[in-house]
Scaffold this motif. Structure first.
Motif, PDB file in Angstrom:
ATOM      1  N   VAL A   4       0.854  -1.180   0.000  1.00  0.00           N
ATOM      2  CA  VAL A   4       0.000   0.000   0.000  1.00  0.00           C
ATOM      3  C   VAL A   4       0.896   1.238   0.000  1.00  0.00           C
ATOM      4  N   LEU A  21      -2.505  -0.430   8.826  1.00  0.00           N
ATOM      5  CA  LEU A  21      -2.357  -1.341   7.687  1.00  0.00           C
ATOM      6  C   LEU A  21      -1.262  -2.384   7.935  1.00  0.00           C
ATOM      7  N   ILE A  48      -2.149  -0.941  -4.206  1.00  0.00           N
ATOM      8  CA  ILE A  48      -3.218   0.036  -3.994  1.00  0.00           C
ATOM      9  C   ILE A  48      -2.601   1.338  -3.493  1.00  0.00           C
ATOM     10  N   LEU A  50      -3.519   4.936  -1.360  1.00  0.00           N
ATOM     11  CA  LEU A  50      -4.407   5.757  -0.536  1.00  0.00           C
ATOM     12  C   LEU A  50      -3.857   7.169  -0.602  1.00  0.00           C
ATOM     13  N   THR A 114     -12.376  -1.019   3.194  1.00  0.00           N
ATOM     14  CA  THR A 114     -12.285  -0.329   1.907  1.00  0.00           C
ATOM     15  C   THR A 114     -11.079  -0.800   1.126  1.00  0.00           C
ATOM     16  N   VAL A 115      -9.930  -0.917   1.782  1.00  0.00           N
ATOM     17  CA  VAL A 115      -8.723  -1.381   1.095  1.00  0.00           C
ATOM     18  C   VAL A 115      -8.936  -2.797   0.556  1.00  0.00           C
ATOM     19  N   THR A 116      -9.486  -3.671   1.366  1.00  0.00           N
ATOM     20  CA  THR A 116      -9.713  -5.057   0.960  1.00  0.00           C
ATOM     21  C   THR A 116     -10.689  -5.138  -0.221  1.00  0.00           C
ATOM     22  N   CYS A 118     -11.216  -2.907  -2.507  1.00  0.00           N
ATOM     23  CA  CYS A 118     -10.650  -2.317  -3.723  1.00  0.00           C
ATOM     24  C   CYS A 118      -9.509  -3.143  -4.329  1.00  0.00           C
TER      25      CYS A 118
END
Length: 120
Positions: A4, A21, A48, A50, A114-116, A118
């Motif tokens: 990330v 994270l 990903i 952010l 949200t991270v998971t 996406c």
């Protein structure tokens, strides 16, 4: 382990987000502004990104525009982290290609969810 990239100009938010994270099993790299984040996006290529919206030099909208314009980075999932969250801002973020929008302050569960969601 998924990587990330966090692009956030507020050091406390950047460090806290990274810690959440990392504790959830992600490898995290950080950038303190949009310009630095764009320079870091190719080595290693994150799974990903952010990104804050309001930052000096290069804001989050310009970051996503540049990433989506480059075939090498266009497919990286992109999530906005922002204290702002008016309807027009959320719509613009999604129109530019963001897969998620997290309003600050956020809780760890919302961030991880949200991270998971996406991630491919």
């Amino acid at each position: 382990m998924k990587t990330v990239l966090i692009i956030e100009d507020n050091p406390e938010i950047r460090e806290n987000t990274a810690e959440i994270l990392e504790l959830s099993g992600f490898h995290v790299i950080t950038a303190s502004n949009g310009q630095q984040g764009l320079a870091m996006v190719t080595d290693p290529v994150p799974d990903i990104i952010l990104c804050d919206i309001m930052m000096p030099q290069v804001d989050g909208y310009e970051v996503i525009r540049q990433l989506k314009a480059d075939p090498a980075t266009a497919s990286i999932p992109f999530v906005y982290l922002t204290a702002r969250g008016e309807k027009n801002e959320v719509k613009l973020a999604m129109d530019l290609g963001a897969c998620g929008f997290i309003r600050k302050p956020f809780d760890a569960g919302d961030l991880i969810r949200t991270v998971t969601q996406c991630l491919p």
